[in-house]
Design an enzyme around this catalytic site. Structure first.
Site, mmCIF file in Angstrom:
data_model
loop_
_atom_site.group_PDB
_atom_site.id
_atom_site.type_symbol
_atom_site.label_atom_id
_atom_site.label_comp_id
_atom_site.label_asym_id
_atom_site.label_seq_id
_atom_site.Cartn_x
_atom_site.Cartn_y
_atom_site.Cartn_z
ATOM 1 C CE LYS A 87 -4.495 0.722 2.166
ATOM 2 N NZ LYS A 87 -5.207 0.608 3.440
HETATM 3 O O1 G3P Z 1 -8.968 1.393 4.149
HETATM 4 C C1 G3P Z 1 -8.870 2.720 4.543
HETATM 5 C C2 G3P Z 1 -9.595 2.942 5.803
HETATM 6 O O2 G3P Z 1 -8.986 2.237 6.818
HETATM 7 C C3 G3P Z 1 -9.792 4.341 6.232
HETATM 8 O O3 G3P Z 1 -10.967 4.312 6.952
HETATM 9 O O4 G3P Z 1 -12.592 5.044 8.588
HETATM 10 O O5 G3P Z 1 -10.163 5.685 8.840
HETATM 11 O O6 G3P Z 1 -11.572 6.712 7.065
HETATM 12 P P1 G3P Z 1 -11.343 5.515 7.917
#
Ligand code: G3P
Length: 214
Positions: A83
């Site tokens: 990633k």
């Molecule tokens: O896969 C990306 C994700 O982990 C981000 O999620 O909820 O931190 O915006 P969030």
């Protein structure tokens, strides 16, 4: 649409692997920190639990550092995907890694332009963050829909991972938007199986069966 889990918690992953629904996993430095363990410990365990891709994120912000980290991470297991953040140095790293046959997932994608650049550099996956776009008053699901459609228009084979999913509506909308993959946090995955009519119907079936045995 394939289901990935968006967590670095191996107990949570094990629970849903038993359901037979988890194809891959995505992690990031925040999720690794939340697991209370190190990336070096957790990624090999996760990679052994699922057949599909397991995204491990680099923390360098320069191309050389990203590539060095990526080569080490890619050696952990054949299903480890690197990633890389959607920044210029990240694109340079993707180009190099892609030429070496190392798969990449370009993360922190918030626009069609970024998705096109990532795909052009050779990204295997792009991850538009839908919840974070909704947070600033934009439409994350629409971005997924647009990227999927644009990639189709030009025969681009980079797969779209709908990320930053916050609720069931997001899951159902990105299915309709044509996302190849949704990476789903544990809490939302738990909610996906639930429906009050299922519980009510099952209780009734069991009650009727019990009554018929009297
Ligand atoms: O896969 C990306 C994700 O982990 C981000 O999620 O909820 O931190 O915006 P969030």
């Amino acid at each position: 649409m394939k289901i990935f889990m968006d967590t670095a918690n191996v107990d949570e992953i094990a629970r849903f692997v038993d359901w037979g629904v988890v194809y891959g996993v995505t992690t990031n430095p925040s999720l690794i920190a939340k697991s209370g363990r190190s990336q070096a410990e957790v990624i090999p365990e996760i990679a052994a639990m699922v057949a599909g891709p397991v995204s491990a994120e680099v923390i360098s912000t320069d191309c050389a550092g990203m590539v060095e980290e990526a080569r080490k991470l890619a050696k952990i297991a054949a299903n480890v995907v690197i990633k890389v953040p959607c920044i210029p140095e990240g694109l340079k790293a993707v180009k190099i890694l892609s030429a070496e046959g190392i798969r990449t997932n370009v993360t922190l994608v918030f626009s069609m332009s970024q998705a096109l650049l990532a795909a052009s550099a050779g990204a295997t996956y792009v991850s538009p963050f839908i919840g974070r776009l909704d947070d600033i008053g934009e439409d994350g699901v629409q971005l997924v829909k647009n990227i999927v459609q644009a990639f189709k228009n030009y025969g681009i084979t980079t797969e779209v991972i709908a990320a930053s999913i916050r609720n069931l509506t997001h899951v159902e909308q990105v299915m309709l938007a044509g996302a190849h993959i949704a990476t789903i946090p544990t809490k939302v995955l738990e909610q996906m199986i639930q429906h009050p009519l299922t519980d009510k119907g099952l209780a009734q079936f069991l009650q009727d069966y019990a009554n018929s045995q009297k």
